[in-house]
Design a protein around this motif. Structure first.
Motif, PDB file in Angstrom:
ATOM      1  N   TYR B 235      19.059  60.679  21.920  1.00 30.30           N
ATOM      2  CA  TYR B 235      19.417  60.322  20.440  1.00 30.30           C
ATOM      3  C   TYR B 235      18.986  61.482  19.463  1.00 30.30           C
ATOM      4  CZ  TYR B 235      20.976  55.761  22.032  1.00 30.30           C
ATOM      5  OH  TYR B 235      21.710  54.684  22.695  1.00 30.30           O
ATOM      6  N   ASP B 236      18.132  62.263  19.786  1.00 37.74           N
ATOM      7  CA  ASP B 236      17.385  63.090  18.744  1.00 37.74           C
ATOM      8  C   ASP B 236      18.353  64.232  18.485  1.00 37.74           C
ATOM      9  OD1 ASP B 236      15.888  65.090  17.355  1.00 37.74           O
ATOM     10  OD2 ASP B 236      14.156  64.120  17.881  1.00 37.74           O
ATOM     11  N   PRO B 237      19.001  64.459  17.369  1.00 35.93           N
ATOM     12  CA  PRO B 237      20.092  65.436  17.417  1.00 35.93           C
ATOM     13  C   PRO B 237      19.436  66.812  17.191  1.00 35.93           C
ATOM     14  CG  PRO B 237      19.732  64.487  15.147  1.00 35.93           C
ATOM     15  CD  PRO B 237      18.897  63.626  16.357  1.00 35.93           C
ATOM     16  N   VAL B 238      18.036  67.088  16.801  1.00 35.46           N
ATOM     17  CA  VAL B 238      17.674  68.305  16.919  1.00 35.46           C
ATOM     18  C   VAL B 238      17.313  68.702  18.400  1.00 35.46           C
ATOM     19  CG1 VAL B 238      15.549  69.547  16.149  1.00 35.46           C
ATOM     20  CG2 VAL B 238      16.849  68.142  14.672  1.00 35.46           C
ATOM     21  N   VAL B 239      16.658  67.882  19.080  1.00 36.52           N
ATOM     22  CA  VAL B 239      16.307  68.219  20.434  1.00 36.52           C
ATOM     23  C   VAL B 239      17.701  68.456  21.156  1.00 36.52           C
ATOM     24  CG1 VAL B 239      15.491  67.165  22.449  1.00 36.52           C
ATOM     25  CG2 VAL B 239      14.220  66.585  20.439  1.00 36.52           C
TER      26      VAL B 239
ATOM     27  N   ASN C 140      18.097  54.379  15.764  1.00 40.21           N
ATOM     28  CA  ASN C 140      17.367  55.395  16.439  1.00 40.21           C
ATOM     29  C   ASN C 140      16.756  56.701  15.827  1.00 40.21           C
ATOM     30  OD1 ASN C 140      17.227  54.266  19.006  1.00 40.21           O
ATOM     31  ND2 ASN C 140      19.353  54.331  19.320  1.00 40.21           N
ATOM     32  N   ARG C 143      12.669  58.397  13.390  1.00 39.73           N
ATOM     33  CA  ARG C 143      11.732  59.473  13.133  1.00 39.73           C
ATOM     34  C   ARG C 143      12.034  60.555  12.163  1.00 39.73           C
ATOM     35  NH1 ARG C 143      12.160  62.115  19.065  1.00 39.73           N
ATOM     36  NH2 ARG C 143      11.586  60.101  19.653  1.00 39.73           N
ATOM     37  N   TYR C 144      13.531  60.665  11.969  1.00 39.29           N
ATOM     38  CA  TYR C 144      13.764  61.593  10.835  1.00 39.29           C
ATOM     39  C   TYR C 144      13.508  60.903   9.384  1.00 39.29           C
ATOM     40  CZ  TYR C 144      15.396  64.794  14.099  1.00 39.29           C
ATOM     41  OH  TYR C 144      15.616  65.686  15.140  1.00 39.29           O
TER      42      TYR C 144
END
Lengths: 600, 249, 259
Positions: B235-239, C140, C143-144
């Motif tokens: 889910y982490d867009p940057v990753v 989700n 974290r941001y």
């Protein structure tokens, strides 16, 4: 083919019991490529192994490099008062380290040393810190590891399925007859080899650390098909069980409490174990409190604290203190770790003891001493097996773990049972699989035999009896507790045999209510058969051994007798009667015998 | 000490009812002792599971006054004198009889979780080196006694039967976290955690943690760290962007 | 032996449900009251668009103040076309941090959604998708929102430093203490966050190979155990800090100089 009317399964190897030994046997058998079934009375992972607390003994030498299998072997034999089957003790000491590392390979996480190895703790009768452990829940770690490893091995598991009789074709064991607890329906297993791993017999005593499952099923099953039982007189009473409140009486307090610095005290506050050091262990036991305390940190300069003498010695000492009127308020003695270790250490090393006393007895073990007393814990005796192959005296039948006899002699050292489970569990699986591979294809089960067993099982529903199974069980426990307890004599043992005959007759009149679906009253009625059989075997063997040795203490014969040191008492079924005989111990070869001379 | 009135649910898959029993209670007794007395005195065939009676095997879970608990660790002195105590079977699993339920769901899920796979041994003697700090976290998870009270209380499967197909339940998040954080395990299971175990269905309402008799902090230490690991992977867009730009990994 | 008939729950002939007799509704009710009070107050305070600066104190609801219409500009990012309350430009950020926070999720799923209202009490709704579908799948991104929250800790610390600078030079007033207590509690809440714990070390499998991250993780884990406590304390403190500044600015309360 009348056996068609029962649900029938056919396997190469069936393993009865899913504790440490049963799981390890099943894993090994299936690894040999034979079709394997694992049958257990409870749900998978609930077997008595989960209650093992202190650790698994193996001479890994991680804490004391001086440790090796010879030292472990010697400790085991001396703990067993030299009555052990030497070959089993040797195999056990040699193979235990590999079995422990194997558990780690399967995901177990033992506590660590500073340099990242498996940490080992002190325990009674072990010369060096030797027990790999996980806090005080080592058994849980072990059974979970084995269980999680086993589920991926294609072993068929029959949960909540109780075996009531073994089946025979001619002289050899060829299967088992049981019932599903859930439905009460009967089930037949045909198998080329049968491994017994059913554990112990403690539920025949009133004060016991054992769960309801420990009704001596395996002992009775083996006895029923004519296998020899040995050393049945040796029943270990663990010195430290809870004594208060009454409803938790008997629940185990791990020896790890003493291994980690706890000490036994009487009502006067004296560390009374110094008064009970037997001649046999005098040379290796500390004489002063200072030496005993020093031993925890420096084993070279100091000798072992008498708090950690073998369990039989400690249990007898506690009984003597209580009898002399120096007991604690609720009829035990005190076990004090609060004044000897800081609260953080206690909680870290003994979390489940902390939890258990806090929740069940309102005692904070970091602040107050515990009250403890002896509790029936372990059967040294069991099915006579070949040391290397674990084969019983009936072909096709194997036994491992507590149900097997010989390994621990007259008294088991703490920590040696978990290692026993995996060492001989593996051997049982291996040799049962080998036996199965060598056996001819198929055999027939006599339909008449099955019908007779089924009828016998269903009798409690049908007869017009007047006995409640729970009452008969309670009376049996009273009888064994009082008459076949820690201290025995001829008069009481004979009285016990008379009472057991009466109980046997009452068992024949047990009636149960309800139907066959998950009916604990009915299950107990069937378990009574096993408990009565093993109780009689224990009483008869105890009567036969006219000496005091290890866990068997006779008031009327208070000394060890060298002639009895050369024999096992063997119980076997002859016709419908129980025969008792003395048979010579296997002789140790000279190179091993020398280990005992050197140390003198 | 006085008598106590206990209502025990009795029946089977076809239905059942509460039966009321009166039994004497003594100091220190737990609910399981009371059930045993009922069994010995009034109802020999009262079905219940138990083994160790010391909170170590996790067999005797039931709902006492509506709270999922181990009956062997529930002291009678926590109830007000004269209070009627209700004992019912775990609700999430199909009834077999009385207090015994069919917990096979849990064993099926356990079977579907891929086995532990260790890295090669660190030392020539076939052993490994791990520091205590490497395993503290995982040892907490391995305290689990598989009583399945967390599975029972979890509303995802307790109230939504159909979700059993898509959700492993708290017990198995503990198991998966154990494998994920095991210092020797080489497998990666975040995909499994997301898809097969259905971690997204957990809304971290923490009832599993509340009922755990081993006091494992299931939500904070197992489930949320797993959710974070799933975010890392999925889910982490940057990753995600970095991976696209730099190629895989 | 009295036997009482029981209705069975639908399809399985299952055991009875919802047997709790204790006051299970107290906890969700308190949560609704607490969160409700804060939402009402903060919305009102944000709409007021006045009395948020009492020299040298800036209300945390209006910090950083970034619009041209600010009473006390932190840094201008938005031109004079913005005529609404500058609070709206920034309040969303700590808002989503709390909205997606693992603790608050538990709190509002239980008390507002009733999924479930309390342990072993049935869900209010039949359907349930957890956090797998829109919009809850966006939880989700927590974290941001944490990264943003860290930025706010920096800014509010700056405000607290400015609160030491009175027209006559260095000083400490009650308001200074209020702002400092507030920023400390907010920092404890922010850094005890589950995402923070994961990012700083929780993602490591073999701690002994990452000793620095292990030490940070270990400390954060201890804070994390009290995350819920910090959530409530900091929510209260931020509301009270605004209230204090507001009352002083309105002249209802007089700030006492301590140094």
């Amino acid at each position: 083919m009348a056996d068609e009317k029962y649900e029938t399964h056919e396997y190469d190897v069936i393993v009865i019991g899913a504790g440490g030994a049963g799981l390890r046997a099943a894993i090994e058998a299936s690894a040999q490529g034979v079709r394997t079934a694992l049958i257990c009375k409870s749900l998978l992972g609930k077997a008595h192994t989960v209650m093992a607390e202190g650790g698994i003994a193996a001479a890994l030498g991680n804490v004391y490099p001086e440790d090796n299998w010879q030292v472990h072997f010697r400790d085991t034999m001396r703990g067993g008062k030299m009555l052990n089957n030497w070959r089993m003790a040797q195999l056990h000491a040699q193979e235990a380290p590999a079995r422990v590392v194997e558990l780690e390979a399967w995901g177990a996480l033992f506590d660590r040393t500073k340099d990242g190895r498996i940490l080992q703790r002190d325990f009674g009768g072990h010369r060096y810190a030797r027990l790999a452990h996980v806090g005080d829940r080592t058994g849980l770690e072990m059974i979970r590891t084995l269980q999680q490893h086993a589920v991926h091995k294609g072993i068929d598991v029959f949960m909540e399925c109780t075996i009531v009789r073994l089946l025979k074709e001619g002289e050899r064991a060829c299967g088992a007859f049981g019932y599903w607890r859930e439905t009460g329906r009967f089930v037949v297993f045909k198998a080329k080899a049968v491994v017994l791993a059913t554990g112990g017999i403690g539920k025949a005593w009133k004060i016991t650390s054992n769960s309801w499952e420990y009704t001596g099923d395996g002992h009775a099953l083996a006895y029923g098909v004519g296998a020899d039982l040995i050393d049945m007189e040796f029943v270990q009473f663990h010195p430290t069980g809870m004594v208060w409140p009454p409803s938790v009486r008997g629940i185990l307090v791990t020896e790890g409490v003493r291994g980690d610095g706890g000490t036994l005290k009487n009502a006067l506050g004296e560390r009374f174990m110094f008064n009970y050091i037997p001649e046999f262990f005098r040379a290796e036991t500390a004489e002063t409190e200072a030496e005993a305390d020093g031993w925890y940190t420096d084993k070279k300069k100091n000798r072992r604290t008498p708090d950690l003498l073998p369990r039989d010695e400690v249990a007898r000492a506690i009984v003597a203190e209580i009898k002399a009127g120096r007991g604690s308020p609720h009829g035990g003695v005190f076990l004090d770790i609060a004044s000897r270790r800081d609260p953080e250490t206690i909680k870290r090393r003994l979390p489940s003891m902390y939890h258990q006393f806090k929740e069940l007895a309102d005692v904070d073990i970091t602040k107050q001493p515990m009250e403890v007393g002896p509790t029936c814990h372990y059967a040294m005796g069991g099915v006579r097996v070949d040391a290397d192959t674990t084969a019983a005296t009936v072909p096709g039948l194997f036994a491992a773990g507590e149900v097997a006899g010989g390994m621990h002699g007259a008294n088991r050292l703490g920590g040696n049972s978990l290692s026993d489970l995996v060492v001989f569990g593996r051997r049982a699986g291996l040799y049962a699989a080998e036996y199965a591979k060598r056996s001819p294809g198929s055999f027939t089960v006599d339909a008449g035999q099955l019908g007779a067993i089924a009828r016998e099982c269903l009798e409690p529903f049908e007869r017009g009896g007047d006995e409640n199974p729970y009452t008969v069980h309670r009376d049996l426990q009273e009888c064994m507790q009082i008459l076949v307890g820690i201290i025995r004599n001829e008069g009481e043992l004979k009285k016990a045999l008379e009472e057991l005959a009466v109980l046997r007759e009452r068992q024949g009149r047990v009636r149960v209510a309800g139907n066959r679906q998950y009916n604990p009253g009915w299950h107990l009625a069937m378990d009574l058969h096993s408990m009565l059989t093993v109780s009689e075997a224990v009483a008869r063997a105890a009567l036969e051994r006219k000496e005091s040795r290890g866990a068997h203490t006779r008031e009327d014969y208070p000394r060890m007798d060298p002639t009895f040191g050369k024999v096992n008492v063997v119980v076997r079924r002859v016709g419908d009667a129980m025969s008792v005989s003395q048979e010579p111990l296997p002789q140790m070869p000279d190179d091993l015998r020398r280990l005992f001379e050197e140390s003198k | 000490m006085a008598d106590v009135t206990v209502r025990v649910w009795r029946g089977n898959a076809q239905g059942g009812a509460f039966h009321e029993y009166r039994v004497p209670v003594e100091e220190g007794m737990v609910v399981l002792d009371v059930l045993h007395r009922i069994q010995a005195i009034h109802a020999n065939d009262l079905a219940l599971r138990w083994n160790c009676k010391a909170g170590k095997c996790g067999s005797c879970g039931a709902e006492v006054n509506g709270h999922p608990r181990l009956t062997c660790m529930t002291r009678m002195n926590i109830f007000t004198p004269g209070e009627t105590i209700t004992v019912a079977p775990m609700k999430t699993f199909p009834i077999i009889k009385d207090l015994v339920t069919d917990v096979s769901f849990n064993f099926q899920v356990a079977k579907k979780i891929p086995a532990f796979q260790s890295r090669p041994p660190d030392a020539p003697d076939g052993s490994w080196r791990m520091m205590q700090e490497d395993i503290d976290r995982v040892q907490e998870f391995r305290k689990c006694i598989e009583c399945f009270l967390c599975q029972n209380v979890c509303h995802v499967i307790r109230d939504h039967e159909g979700k059993k197909q898509h959700f492993a339940g708290p017990r198995f998040f503990v198991r998966l976290a154990e494998l994920e954080m095991h210092p020797l395990d080489t497998g990666t299971r975040t995909g499994l955690v997301k898809e097969f175990a259905g971690i997204g269905l957990c809304n971290i309402t923490k009832c599993c943690t509340e009922v755990c008799p081993e006091h494992i902090r299931i939500t904070d230490n197992a489930i949320i760290p797993l959710k974070e690991r799933v975010v890392d992977e999925h889910y982490d867009p940057v990753v995600w962007l970095l991976r696209k730009v730099l190629g895989k990994r | 032996m009295a036997i009482e008939a029981v209705k069975h729950a639908g399809d399985r002939g299952a055991a009875p449900t919802a047997l709790r007799k204790d006051a299970w509704w107290v906890q969700p009710a308190l949560t609704v009251l607490g969160l409700g009070a804060f939402i009402v107050y903060s919305t009102w305070a944000a709409f007021q668009n006045a009395y948020y600066y009492a020299d040298p104190y800036l209300s945390p609801f209006y910090s950083p103040c970034v619009a041209a219409n600010c009473q006390h500009l932190t840094v201008q990012l938005v031109g004079s076309w913005w005529t609404w309350s500058p609070a709206f430009l920034i309040l969303w950020a700590p808002g989503v941090f709390r909205l997606t926070c693992y603790y608050y999720r538990k709190a509002y799923y239980r008390s507002f959604w009733w999924a479930p209202p309390a342990c072993a009490m049935p869900d209010a709704r039949r359907g349930y998708d957890g956090e797998t579908s829109f919009p809850l799948v966006f939880q989700n991104i927590h974290r941001y929102t944490f990264y943003l929250a860290v930025l706010f800790i920096v800014i509010l610390t700056w405000d607290a430093i400015l609160a030491l600078r009175f027209p006559d030079g260095f000083g400490v007033g009650v308001g200074t203490l209020v702002l400092w207590v507030n920023v400390v509690l907010l920092a404890l809440y922010t850094f005890s966050c589950h995402s923070c714990r994961h990012l700083c070390g929780g993602h490591v499998d073999i701690f002994s190979r990452a000793p620095f991250r292990y030490r940070i993780w270990h400390r954060l884990s201890m804070l994390n155990e009290r995350h819920a406590l910090f959530a409530w304390l900091s929510l209260t403190s931020v509301g009270l800090a605004d209230l204090y500044v507001r009352l002083v600015a309105m002249g209802i309360l007089r700030d006492v100089r301590l140094l």
